[in-house]
Design an enzyme around this catalytic site. Structure first.
Site, PDB file in Angstrom:
ATOM      1  N   LYS A  13       0.842  -1.210   0.000  1.00  0.00           N
ATOM      2  CA  LYS A  13       0.000   0.000   0.000  1.00  0.00           C
ATOM      3  C   LYS A  13       0.876   1.258   0.000  1.00  0.00           C
ATOM      4  CE  LYS A  13      -2.008  -1.169   3.901  1.00  0.00           C
ATOM      5  NZ  LYS A  13      -1.302  -2.439   4.193  1.00  0.00           N
ATOM      6  N   ARG A  88      -9.856   0.736   8.771  1.00  0.00           N
ATOM      7  CA  ARG A  88      -9.371  -0.608   9.076  1.00  0.00           C
ATOM      8  C   ARG A  88     -10.362  -1.408   9.883  1.00  0.00           C
ATOM      9  NH1 ARG A  88      -3.505   0.566   8.816  1.00  0.00           N
ATOM     10  NH2 ARG A  88      -2.383  -1.276   9.408  1.00  0.00           N
ATOM     11  N   ARG A 127      11.967  -4.974   5.173  1.00  0.00           N
ATOM     12  CA  ARG A 127      11.640  -3.598   4.782  1.00  0.00           C
ATOM     13  C   ARG A 127      12.557  -2.613   5.511  1.00  0.00           C
ATOM     14  NH1 ARG A 127       5.679  -1.469   5.350  1.00  0.00           N
ATOM     15  NH2 ARG A 127       5.880  -2.505   7.355  1.00  0.00           N
ATOM     16  N   ARG A 160      11.508  -0.482  10.946  1.00  0.00           N
ATOM     17  CA  ARG A 160      10.389  -0.161  11.834  1.00  0.00           C
ATOM     18  C   ARG A 160      10.349  -1.116  13.018  1.00  0.00           C
ATOM     19  NH1 ARG A 160       5.035   0.584   8.151  1.00  0.00           N
ATOM     20  NH2 ARG A 160       4.170  -0.607   9.884  1.00  0.00           N
ATOM     21  N   ARG A 171      -0.200  -8.452  13.554  1.00  0.00           N
ATOM     22  CA  ARG A 171      -0.869  -7.484  12.673  1.00  0.00           C
ATOM     23  C   ARG A 171      -1.748  -8.216  11.649  1.00  0.00           C
ATOM     24  NH1 ARG A 171       4.463  -4.622  11.079  1.00  0.00           N
ATOM     25  NH2 ARG A 171       3.331  -3.847   9.277  1.00  0.00           N
TER      26      ARG A 171
HETATM   27  P1  AP5 Z   1       4.796  -1.553   1.865  1.00  0.00           P
HETATM   28  O1  AP5 Z   1       4.411  -0.803   0.650  1.00  0.00           O
HETATM   29  O2  AP5 Z   1       5.572  -0.814   2.919  1.00  0.00           O
HETATM   30  O3  AP5 Z   1       3.531  -2.315   2.480  1.00  0.00           O
HETATM   31  P2  AP5 Z   1       2.241  -1.782   3.211  1.00  0.00           P
HETATM   32  O4  AP5 Z   1       1.058  -2.450   2.594  1.00  0.00           O
HETATM   33  O5  AP5 Z   1       2.210  -0.285   3.261  1.00  0.00           O
HETATM   34  O6  AP5 Z   1       2.497  -2.430   4.630  1.00  0.00           O
HETATM   35  P3  AP5 Z   1       2.513  -1.821   6.089  1.00  0.00           P
HETATM   36  O7  AP5 Z   1       3.189  -2.855   6.943  1.00  0.00           O
HETATM   37  O8  AP5 Z   1       3.088  -0.436   6.133  1.00  0.00           O
HETATM   38  O9  AP5 Z   1       1.033  -1.762   6.387  1.00  0.00           O
HETATM   39  P4  AP5 Z   1       0.384  -1.824   7.709  1.00  0.00           P
HETATM   40  O10 AP5 Z   1      -1.010  -1.617   7.272  1.00  0.00           O
HETATM   41  O11 AP5 Z   1       0.626  -3.008   8.546  1.00  0.00           O
HETATM   42  O12 AP5 Z   1       1.115  -0.644   8.554  1.00  0.00           O
HETATM   43  P5  AP5 Z   1       0.696   0.858   8.875  1.00  0.00           P
HETATM   44  O13 AP5 Z   1       1.912   1.668   8.827  1.00  0.00           O
HETATM   45  O14 AP5 Z   1      -0.489   1.281   8.078  1.00  0.00           O
HETATM   46  O15 AP5 Z   1       5.639  -2.832   1.402  1.00  0.00           O
HETATM   47  C1  AP5 Z   1       6.156  -3.756   2.348  1.00  0.00           C
HETATM   48  C2  AP5 Z   1       7.492  -4.294   1.852  1.00  0.00           C
HETATM   49  O16 AP5 Z   1       7.264  -5.038   0.644  1.00  0.00           O
HETATM   50  C3  AP5 Z   1       8.497  -3.183   1.498  1.00  0.00           C
HETATM   51  O17 AP5 Z   1       9.783  -3.565   1.886  1.00  0.00           O
HETATM   52  C4  AP5 Z   1       8.401  -3.079  -0.035  1.00  0.00           C
HETATM   53  O18 AP5 Z   1       9.623  -2.677  -0.608  1.00  0.00           O
HETATM   54  C5  AP5 Z   1       8.048  -4.507  -0.427  1.00  0.00           C
HETATM   55  N1  AP5 Z   1       7.248  -4.542  -1.648  1.00  0.00           N
HETATM   56  C6  AP5 Z   1       6.248  -3.686  -2.019  1.00  0.00           C
HETATM   57  N2  AP5 Z   1       5.761  -4.031  -3.223  1.00  0.00           N
HETATM   58  C7  AP5 Z   1       6.446  -5.148  -3.602  1.00  0.00           C
HETATM   59  C8  AP5 Z   1       6.387  -5.987  -4.748  1.00  0.00           C
HETATM   60  N3  AP5 Z   1       5.531  -5.750  -5.771  1.00  0.00           N
HETATM   61  N4  AP5 Z   1       7.215  -7.058  -4.789  1.00  0.00           N
HETATM   62  C9  AP5 Z   1       8.099  -7.303  -3.772  1.00  0.00           C
HETATM   63  N5  AP5 Z   1       8.211  -6.526  -2.663  1.00  0.00           N
HETATM   64  C10 AP5 Z   1       7.381  -5.467  -2.590  1.00  0.00           C
HETATM   65  O19 AP5 Z   1       0.183   0.701  10.386  1.00  0.00           O
HETATM   66  C11 AP5 Z   1       1.070   0.431  11.449  1.00  0.00           C
HETATM   67  C12 AP5 Z   1       0.301   0.403  12.762  1.00  0.00           C
HETATM   68  O20 AP5 Z   1      -0.339   1.678  13.006  1.00  0.00           O
HETATM   69  C13 AP5 Z   1      -0.833  -0.624  12.845  1.00  0.00           C
HETATM   70  O21 AP5 Z   1      -0.372  -1.913  13.218  1.00  0.00           O
HETATM   71  C14 AP5 Z   1      -1.728   0.026  13.924  1.00  0.00           C
HETATM   72  O22 AP5 Z   1      -1.228  -0.210  15.232  1.00  0.00           O
HETATM   73  C15 AP5 Z   1      -1.621   1.507  13.623  1.00  0.00           C
HETATM   74  N6  AP5 Z   1      -2.660   1.976  12.687  1.00  0.00           N
HETATM   75  C16 AP5 Z   1      -2.458   2.524  11.445  1.00  0.00           C
HETATM   76  N7  AP5 Z   1      -3.628   2.821  10.876  1.00  0.00           N
HETATM   77  C17 AP5 Z   1      -4.610   2.453  11.760  1.00  0.00           C
HETATM   78  C18 AP5 Z   1      -6.028   2.480  11.723  1.00  0.00           C
HETATM   79  N8  AP5 Z   1      -6.708   2.948  10.660  1.00  0.00           N
HETATM   80  N9  AP5 Z   1      -6.698   1.999  12.795  1.00  0.00           N
HETATM   81  C19 AP5 Z   1      -6.062   1.528  13.883  1.00  0.00           C
HETATM   82  N10 AP5 Z   1      -4.718   1.460  13.975  1.00  0.00           N
HETATM   83  C20 AP5 Z   1      -3.986   1.922  12.910  1.00  0.00           C
END
Ligand code: AP5
Length: 224
Positions: A13, A88, A127, A160, A171
């Site tokens: 994402k 979410r 990552r 991270r 997660r």
């Molecule tokens: P990346 O693009 O970073 O993946 P992502 O989908 O953004 O994954 P996240 O782990 O950031 O999502 P998340 O939803 O768990 O975390 P968030 O920060 O929102 O890609 C991942 C890796 O894969 C990278 O190394 C990339 O290079 C690689 N990659 C990408 N595309 C690729 C491809 N095509 N092929 C190969 N490799 C590839 O949330 C963190 C925390 O915040 C949550 O756990 C929660 O505690 C809190 N939080 C955030 N939002 C909310 C909410 N709405 N409600 C409640 N709590 C929340």
């Protein structure tokens, strides 16, 4: 364009959000990044969110909803936005819908990124992110040109705190328990579109932009 990106941790994402937001000239609103900025800035919001994030749990709905609706009030979001990591939970999605209806700016589309679950842990533990411009790297698939340094601004990359195997499994549990229901929520509203998030990043971007350019195209099948 008003869109939401949906998908489990590691679905790509954040990686894709940067390209899509640029293509449509809309701000990217990433709740995870906002929380991390608050944690590093040692704000009270950051202190509250940190406890949940470290465990891999979701931050409570009331905190997140307030934060996002405040953000969407800003001038740069009036003509569109990309939400990455929000909503979410169903209560978050309902609150977003009510807010957007109240200001006459409903969502255009929700893109669901699909990735095999077997790829997720490897993507996450390898990552690395830039703390300055939030660009995303992967030591396996997309390494920086210079070891552990951002290609764009030369800042040392960070791992991270929640990118460990143990926390990412938690997660994922949260995703299955609370976020997956959104697939049906948005399918019912005719907003859900699918993109396979595997293969080169540029290829996934191309697929996503093709879907966004053809919103009248085939809707996805009902989620099981
Ligand atoms: P990346 O693009 O970073 O993946 P992502 O989908 O953004 O994954 P996240 O782990 O950031 O999502 P998340 O939803 O768990 O975390 P968030 O920060 O929102 O890609 C991942 C890796 O894969 C990278 O190394 C990339 O290079 C690689 N990659 C990408 N595309 C690729 C491809 N095509 N092929 C190969 N490799 C590839 O949330 C963190 C925390 O915040 C949550 O756990 C929660 O505690 C809190 N939080 C955030 N939002 C909310 C909410 N709405 N409600 C409640 N709590 C929340």
């Amino acid at each position: 364009m008003r869109l939401v990106l949906l998908g489990p941790p590691g679905a790509g994402k954040g990686t894709q959000a940067v390209h899509i937001a640029r293509a449509y000239a809309v701000p990217r609103v990433a709740t995870g990044d906002i929380f991390r900025d608050n944690v590093s800035g040692q704000t009270s919001l950051g202190a509250e969110a940190k406890v949940y994030m470290e465990r891999g749990d979701l931050v409570p709905d009331d905190i997140v909803i307030r934060m996002v609706t405040d953000r969407l009030e800003r001038d740069d979001a009036v003509n569109g936005f990309l939400l990455d990591g929000f909503p979410r939970t169903v209560p978050q999605a309902v609150a977003l819908e009510e807010y957007l209806d109240s200001v006459g700016r409903p969502l255009d589309v929700v893109v669901r990124f699909n990735v095999p679950e077997s790829d997720i842990v490897r993507r996450i533990v390898n990552r690395r992110v830039c703390p300055v411009d939030n660009s995303v790297y992967n030591l396996d698939y997309a390494p920086p040109k210079v070891d552990e340094v951002c290609d764009l601004c030369a800042t040392p990359l960070q791992h991270r705190q929640d990118d460990t195997e143990e926390v990412v499994l938690r997660r994922l549990e949260e995703y299955h328990a609370k976020t997956e229901d959104l697939e049906y929520f948005y399918w019912e509203r005719g907003l859900l579109r699918d993109v396979e998030s595997v293969g080169p990043v540029e290829e996934v971007t191309r697929r996503t932009l093709a879907v966004l350019d053809d919103l009248d195209g085939d809707p996805v099948q009902a989620p099981s």
